[in-house]
Scaffold this motif. Structure first.
Motif, mmCIF file in Angstrom:
data_model
loop_
_atom_site.group_PDB
_atom_site.id
_atom_site.type_symbol
_atom_site.label_atom_id
_atom_site.label_comp_id
_atom_site.label_asym_id
_atom_site.label_seq_id
_atom_site.Cartn_x
_atom_site.Cartn_y
_atom_site.Cartn_z
ATOM 1 N N THR A 1 45.219 18.422 -17.726
ATOM 2 C CA THR A 1 46.679 18.384 -17.901
ATOM 3 C C THR A 1 47.335 17.660 -16.730
ATOM 4 O OG1 THR A 1 46.662 20.468 -19.129
ATOM 5 C CG2 THR A 1 48.759 19.809 -18.159
ATOM 6 N N TRP A 2 46.887 17.976 -15.533
ATOM 7 C CA TRP A 2 47.458 17.367 -14.326
ATOM 8 C C TRP A 2 47.254 15.854 -14.300
ATOM 9 C CZ3 TRP A 2 44.022 15.700 -10.193
ATOM 10 C CH2 TRP A 2 44.695 15.183 -9.088
ATOM 11 N N LEU A 3 46.106 15.379 -14.765
ATOM 12 C CA LEU A 3 45.829 13.939 -14.755
ATOM 13 C C LEU A 3 46.817 13.162 -15.615
ATOM 14 C CD1 LEU A 3 41.914 13.946 -14.899
ATOM 15 C CD2 LEU A 3 43.346 13.236 -12.964
ATOM 16 N N ASP A 4 47.343 13.810 -16.637
ATOM 17 C CA ASP A 4 48.313 13.144 -17.524
ATOM 18 C C ASP A 4 49.743 13.608 -17.266
ATOM 19 O OD1 ASP A 4 46.288 11.729 -18.832
ATOM 20 O OD2 ASP A 4 45.902 13.377 -20.219
ATOM 21 N N GLU A 5 49.965 14.323 -16.166
ATOM 22 C CA GLU A 5 51.280 14.868 -15.844
ATOM 23 C C GLU A 5 52.198 13.779 -15.303
ATOM 24 O OE1 GLU A 5 53.872 17.150 -16.018
ATOM 25 O OE2 GLU A 5 52.655 18.761 -15.154
ATOM 26 N N PRO A 6 53.306 13.468 -16.003
ATOM 27 C CA PRO A 6 54.192 12.406 -15.524
ATOM 28 C C PRO A 6 55.182 12.889 -14.462
ATOM 29 C CG PRO A 6 54.967 13.227 -17.646
ATOM 30 C CD PRO A 6 53.697 13.969 -17.334
ATOM 31 N N ASP A 7 55.444 14.184 -14.436
ATOM 32 C CA ASP A 7 56.446 14.745 -13.526
ATOM 33 C C ASP A 7 55.786 15.184 -12.217
ATOM 34 O OD1 ASP A 7 58.394 16.277 -12.225
ATOM 35 O OD2 ASP A 7 59.289 16.932 -14.111
ATOM 36 N N GLU A 8 56.328 14.705 -11.083
ATOM 37 C CA GLU A 8 55.751 15.061 -9.790
ATOM 38 C C GLU A 8 55.899 16.546 -9.489
ATOM 39 O OE1 GLU A 8 57.268 12.627 -6.692
ATOM 40 O OE2 GLU A 8 56.381 10.773 -7.459
ATOM 41 N N GLY A 9 56.857 17.202 -10.148
ATOM 42 C CA GLY A 9 57.022 18.644 -9.970
ATOM 43 C C GLY A 9 55.934 19.448 -10.653
ATOM 44 N N MET A 10 55.175 18.792 -11.514
ATOM 45 C CA MET A 10 54.019 19.360 -12.219
ATOM 46 C C MET A 10 54.329 20.617 -13.048
ATOM 47 S SD MET A 10 50.868 18.824 -9.498
ATOM 48 C CE MET A 10 51.616 19.787 -8.179
ATOM 49 N N PRO A 11 55.425 20.606 -13.817
ATOM 50 C CA PRO A 11 55.724 21.803 -14.629
ATOM 51 C C PRO A 11 54.660 22.078 -15.689
ATOM 52 C CG PRO A 11 57.143 19.966 -15.268
ATOM 53 C CD PRO A 11 56.445 19.551 -14.014
ATOM 54 N N ARG A 12 54.127 21.020 -16.300
ATOM 55 C CA ARG A 12 53.100 21.210 -17.333
ATOM 56 C C ARG A 12 51.815 21.753 -16.721
ATOM 57 N NH1 ARG A 12 52.377 15.594 -20.026
ATOM 58 N NH2 ARG A 12 50.531 16.684 -20.822
ATOM 59 N N THR A 13 51.486 21.235 -15.539
ATOM 60 C CA THR A 13 50.269 21.692 -14.861
ATOM 61 C C THR A 13 50.378 23.168 -14.504
ATOM 62 O OG1 THR A 13 49.869 19.478 -13.961
ATOM 63 C CG2 THR A 13 48.774 21.329 -12.859
ATOM 64 N N MET A 14 51.511 23.565 -13.942
ATOM 65 C CA MET A 14 51.701 24.961 -13.559
ATOM 66 C C MET A 14 51.725 25.869 -14.780
ATOM 67 S SD MET A 14 54.262 24.926 -10.250
ATOM 68 C CE MET A 14 55.542 23.887 -10.962
ATOM 69 N N SER A 15 52.337 25.384 -15.863
ATOM 70 C CA SER A 15 52.362 26.168 -17.096
ATOM 71 C C SER A 15 50.948 26.357 -17.642
ATOM 72 C CB SER A 15 53.234 25.467 -18.138
ATOM 73 O OG SER A 15 53.207 26.162 -19.377
ATOM 74 N N ARG A 16 50.146 25.287 -17.598
ATOM 75 C CA ARG A 16 48.765 25.384 -18.089
ATOM 76 C C ARG A 16 47.952 26.337 -17.219
ATOM 77 N NH1 ARG A 16 45.499 22.575 -21.779
ATOM 78 N NH2 ARG A 16 43.663 23.917 -22.003
ATOM 79 N N LEU A 17 48.172 26.277 -15.907
ATOM 80 C CA LEU A 17 47.459 27.180 -15.017
ATOM 81 C C LEU A 17 47.851 28.631 -15.296
ATOM 82 C CD1 LEU A 17 45.534 27.720 -12.705
ATOM 83 C CD2 LEU A 17 47.380 27.185 -11.085
ATOM 84 N N ASP A 18 49.126 28.854 -15.544
ATOM 85 C CA ASP A 18 49.590 30.200 -15.901
ATOM 86 C C ASP A 18 48.849 30.723 -17.131
ATOM 87 O OD1 ASP A 18 51.386 31.635 -14.328
ATOM 88 O OD2 ASP A 18 53.037 30.287 -14.819
#
Length: 236
Positions: A157-174
């Motif tokens: 998810t992080w590799l394709d994350e366009p936002d530097e704030g990484m909301p998708r990455t953090m959501s996936r980790l959650d």
């Protein structure tokens, strides 16, 4: 023996090459030429490309452990692990394209994926320790393997994350940690069942042993009856 400075130069060059080339295209010859070291020197530093990947995993582990917040102890284990794994993402960000090259290579080569998984499991054992979740025995390996798989999904998810704030990455980790919590509960229940079963088997074994002794010499009457007649008469 290669110096620490030479080893670091080679590893840095390797990661830089991976930002421009697929993993399979980065040969040891290319690495030696780019790092401006002799092949013999490269051999003394790292015996293979796989050794370089392992060194990368270890360098990430060390960086995460160095950056560990000592005040994490007041937080619940899940929150501590979330912080540790997000720190790992931050460390990986310094070599994001190399991480992408590793992920792509592993997706195309099952054997390589198994090797990378071995490094990932070992790394996740350290991440669990850093989060204050110190497991032992077979449980440690099971949980670390599950966490390695979950974290690989977070990395995807992080590799394709366009936002530097990484909301998708953090959501996936959650979400992955939520699934991990459910997994841990099931694992703990299974561990309890296994312990109960082991106790049952031991108790049953002891009962069988006692019954076996009684079957052999059930009581004194049996022992007396089993004596020869001459012996019984002489004992009266």
């Amino acid at each position: 023996m290669a110096t620490a400075k030479t080893k670091q130069k080679i590893l840095t060059t390797f990661l830089d090459l991976l930002s421009e080339h697929p993993y399979e295209d980065v040969s040891l010859q290319l690495l030696a030429e780019t790092a401006k070291v002799k092949l013999s020197e490269l051999r003394r530093a790292y015996s293979s490309k796989l050794a370089l990947v392992e060194a990368f995993y270890e360098s990430v582990d060390t960086a995460v452990l160095d950056q560990r917040d000592e005040d994490l102890g007041d937080q619940p284990p899940r929150d501590r692990l979330f912080d540790i794994l997000m720190t790992r993402i931050d460390v990986l960000a310094e070599n994001k394209e190399a991480v992408r090259a590793f992920a792509k290579a592993a997706s195309q080569d099952p054997g390589l994926a198994l090797d990378f998984n071995r490094f990932a499991v070992r790394s996740q054992k350290w991440m669990l320790v850093a989060a204050g979740i110190d497991l032992s025995g077979i449980k440690s390996g099971i949980v670390a393997q599950a966490l390695a798989v979950s974290f690989s999904r977070v990395v995807d998810t992080w590799l394709d994350e366009p936002d530097e704030g990484m909301p998708r990455t953090m959501s996936r980790l959650d979400k992955e940690l939520d699934k991990g919590s459910s997994f841990m509960k099931r694992l703990n229940r299974l561990e309890g069942v296994a312990k109960g079963f082991r106790k049952f088997v031991k108790a049953a074994s002891r009962r069988r042993s006692r019954r076996s002794g009684r079957d052999r010499y059930p009581d004194d009457d049996y022992a007396a009856d089993s004596e020869p007649e001459a012996m019984r008469e002489s004992s009266v």
